[in-house]
Scaffold this active site. Sequence first.
Site, PDB file in Angstrom:
ATOM      1  CE  LYS A 271      -0.939   7.210   6.606  1.00 23.36           C
ATOM      2  NZ  LYS A 271      -0.604   6.119   5.719  1.00 23.36           N
TER       3      LYS A 271
ATOM      4  CG  PHE B  60      -1.820   1.281   1.152  1.00 27.68           C
ATOM      5  CD1 PHE B  60      -3.023   1.252   0.452  1.00 27.68           C
ATOM      6  CD2 PHE B  60      -1.426   2.481   1.741  1.00 27.68           C
ATOM      7  CE1 PHE B  60      -3.819   2.400   0.351  1.00 27.68           C
ATOM      8  CE2 PHE B  60      -2.218   3.627   1.634  1.00 27.68           C
ATOM      9  CZ  PHE B  60      -3.406   3.577   0.949  1.00 27.68           C
TER      10      PHE B  60
ATOM     11  CG  ASP C 236       5.784   4.228   1.664  1.00 27.14           C
ATOM     12  OD1 ASP C 236       5.818   5.038   2.618  1.00 27.14           O
ATOM     13  OD2 ASP C 236       4.793   4.071   0.929  1.00 27.14           O
TER      14      ASP C 236
END
Length: 405
Positions: free
Chosen positions: A258, A144, A229
């Site tokens: 984030k 993801f 990531d």
Amino acid sequence: MRGSDREVNVVSASEPHVAHNYSPLPVTAASAEGAWITDVDGRRYLDCLGAYSAVNFGHRHPRIVAAALDQIGRVTLTSRAFRSAGLEPFCAALATLCGKDMVLPMNTGAEAVESAIKVARKWGYDVKGVADGAATVIVAGGNFHGRTISIVSFSDDPEARTGFGPFTPGFIQVPYGDADAVAAAIDQNTVAVLLEPIQGEAGIIVPPEDYLPRVRDLCTSQNVLMIADEIQSGLGRTGTTFACAHWNVEPDVYTLGKALGGGILPVSAVVADADVLGVLHPGEHGSTFGGNPLAAAVGHTVVDMLADGTWQHRAAELGAHLHARLGELVGNGVVAVRGLGLWAGIDVEPSLGSGKDVCLRLAERGVLAKDTHGSTLRLAPPLVITREEIDWAVDQLAEAVRSSS
Ligand SMILES: *Cc1c(COP(=O)(O)O)cnc(C)c1O
């Protein structure tokens, strides 16, 4: 024109004007502080999702709020057409935290991943000498990395992909955790291997011990960029600044997001050395909001907060406690628990319902969590959570997987 009712999603009764691309728990937040959210009826919930790790330091952390308010009182947005005083200090601090030379500031996580892929392709053509248009990026099954067209192009989640083609070419997917498959997939056109050091959306999947070190070695020996990531795994969540550090691995490129926004606004970044990020020249890539003064002030504060390791230490200690407590539930409604630090994927007995069902039961008990898929739910509480609050949350989970009927 619009298809049948089955194809077109019905509107949500409570939010008829909000596009129905989420199915939120029936909790309406009115305010929040630290690890707690208060709803519009005054009910308090312990936030064990932390906005998917975007709220690592808790809701409205006073130091981050103060930095944001101070910056709002001066200048908030200039675009990159002009310089702003806070950008270079923020990028210098973040580069130092990452052990790299340079930072490309963006906004959302998906943008950071897209930008890293663009940088890797450009590096492939300009530095590695890949034939024009031939660059490929190796990605992992179950990945993801966001929701843009190019990113869903290399997803294997039918929900994320179906109906959104045509897709961007140039990606090769191999099973996650399988370094031999990465080795077999690399050829002269490979510019990067893009992976999550721990897969978040897939259910907090921790790879085999040798995976990241072997991918690192392969990338080094084959002249391929390793892109980690760390948008969800990074910035303290797993008990280290970066999840890669658990395996003593340093990627060539980090994508961050984030928690970099301090729970206040979207801030993301691609971080790498100058021989990689230096392939970008003026006009070749950009973002109106990327690196704006408010984002730089907030991001810099987040980096400063992580500098002495206190948060990472807290996540490691409390995470060990969380995992010890969750381990007691295995065999009692819970099939398996995975994760590192204050990050846990929990597979509940399928007979007890879906992950969403368990999250609904948890919400009734005052704990907010999120399913990933199937019968898996995830916990990623703000790192300000206390040991006592962890115990209470695990007690609620124990009840929620006991009282299935
Ligand atoms: C959340 C996430 C993204 C996407 O971030 P957005 O800010 O939602 O675009 C990318 N990669 C990983 C690993 C993530 O967890």
